[in-house]
Design a protein around this motif. Structure first.
Motif, PDB file in Angstrom:
ATOM      1  N   ASN A  66       0.819  -1.217   0.000  1.00 25.23           N
ATOM      2  CA  ASN A  66       0.000   0.000   0.000  1.00 25.23           C
ATOM      3  C   ASN A  66       0.851   1.263   0.000  1.00 25.23           C
ATOM      4  OD1 ASN A  66      -2.550  -1.354   0.056  1.00 25.23           O
ATOM      5  ND2 ASN A  66      -2.056  -1.932   2.155  1.00 25.23           N
ATOM      6  N   ASN A  67       2.132   1.120  -0.325  1.00 26.02           N
ATOM      7  CA  ASN A  67       3.078   2.228  -0.373  1.00 26.02           C
ATOM      8  C   ASN A  67       2.654   3.259  -1.419  1.00 26.02           C
ATOM      9  OD1 ASN A  67       5.791   3.202   0.393  1.00 26.02           O
ATOM     10  ND2 ASN A  67       6.272   2.818  -1.742  1.00 26.02           N
ATOM     11  N   ASP A  88       4.004   7.374   2.226  1.00 24.24           N
ATOM     12  CA  ASP A  88       3.182   6.653   3.193  1.00 24.24           C
ATOM     13  C   ASP A  88       3.331   5.173   2.860  1.00 24.24           C
ATOM     14  OD1 ASP A  88       1.226   5.433   4.740  1.00 24.24           O
ATOM     15  OD2 ASP A  88      -0.327   6.889   4.233  1.00 24.24           O
ATOM     16  N   ARG A  89       3.936   4.422   3.745  1.00 20.77           N
ATOM     17  CA  ARG A  89       4.138   2.989   3.516  1.00 20.77           C
ATOM     18  C   ARG A  89       2.827   2.203   3.583  1.00 20.77           C
ATOM     19  NH1 ARG A  89       8.791   2.627   0.880  1.00 20.77           N
ATOM     20  NH2 ARG A  89      10.630   2.966   2.140  1.00 20.77           N
ATOM     21  N   GLY A  90       1.774   2.832   4.090  1.00 23.64           N
ATOM     22  CA  GLY A  90       0.476   2.162   4.145  1.00 23.64           C
ATOM     23  C   GLY A  90       0.361   1.165   5.278  1.00 23.64           C
ATOM     24  N   THR A  91       1.249   1.290   6.263  1.00 24.94           N
ATOM     25  CA  THR A  91       1.261   0.349   7.388  1.00 24.94           C
ATOM     26  C   THR A  91       0.669   0.950   8.651  1.00 24.94           C
ATOM     27  OG1 THR A  91       3.452   1.093   8.089  1.00 24.94           O
ATOM     28  CG2 THR A  91       3.367  -0.747   6.503  1.00 24.94           C
ATOM     29  N   GLY A  92       0.291   2.225   8.592  1.00 22.73           N
ATOM     30  CA  GLY A  92      -0.162   2.925   9.784  1.00 22.73           C
ATOM     31  C   GLY A  92       0.966   3.664  10.480  1.00 22.73           C
ATOM     32  N   ALA A  93       2.197   3.409  10.076  1.00 24.98           N
ATOM     33  CA  ALA A  93       3.351   4.124  10.641  1.00 24.98           C
ATOM     34  C   ALA A  93       3.349   5.555  10.101  1.00 24.98           C
ATOM     35  CB  ALA A  93       4.649   3.413  10.262  1.00 24.98           C
ATOM     36  N   ALA A  94       4.113   6.401  10.731  1.00 23.18           N
ATOM     37  CA  ALA A  94       4.186   7.804  10.320  1.00 23.18           C
ATOM     38  C   ALA A  94       4.706   7.921   8.885  1.00 23.18           C
ATOM     39  CB  ALA A  94       5.109   8.571  11.262  1.00 23.18           C
ATOM     40  N   THR A  95       4.190   8.904   8.173  1.00 20.87           N
ATOM     41  CA  THR A  95       4.710   9.204   6.844  1.00 20.87           C
ATOM     42  C   THR A  95       6.089   9.854   7.001  1.00 20.87           C
ATOM     43  OG1 THR A  95       3.687  11.399   6.808  1.00 20.87           O
ATOM     44  CG2 THR A  95       2.397   9.565   5.899  1.00 20.87           C
TER      45      THR A  95
END
Length: 116
Positions: A66-67, A88-95
């Motif tokens: 989902n990057n 945005d890696r799409g993992t929920g981690a910070a951009t």
């Protein structure tokens, strides 16, 4: 009959971001020269050659399906395009944000220098 307009460096930079976001590895890699070089700005080379570049992004696309990169700003100077991007890696981690300095050879990207 007029020949179709040659895409600008900005057009090519935009198309490669769209291929990156679509995670279309073949389309994405087609924007780069066979001897593409990737480095940190004023730093060490991290990737050299299209085969290594393809392998790197095959792994990135597999690890982060989902990057996405969002273009925040673009500047074109001669055969260089400088993009300010939010990833945005799409993992929920910070951009995170990067500046990507794309240097062109003809109509393909020959070098990418990242500021992270």
């Amino acid at each position: 009959m007029n020949a179709p307009a040659k895409p600008s460096f900005a057009d090519i930079a935009q198309a490669q971001i769209e291929a990156y976001n679509a995670q279309d590895l073949d389309a994405y890699c087609a924007f780069f020269t066979d001897d593409v070089t990737v480095a940190d700005l004023n730093g060490a080379v991290s990737t050299k050659g299209l085969a290594a570049y393809r392998a790197k992004y095959a792994q990135v696309f597999a690890d982060f399906p989902n990057n996405r990169a969002e273009l925040l700003a673009r500047m074109v100077v001669g055969a260089t395009v400088i993009d300010h991007e939010r990833v945005d890696r799409g993992t929920g981690a910070a951009t995170f944000e990067v500046a990507a300095v794309y240097t062109f050879a003809g109509d393909r990207i020959a070098r990418v220098d990242f500021v992270k």
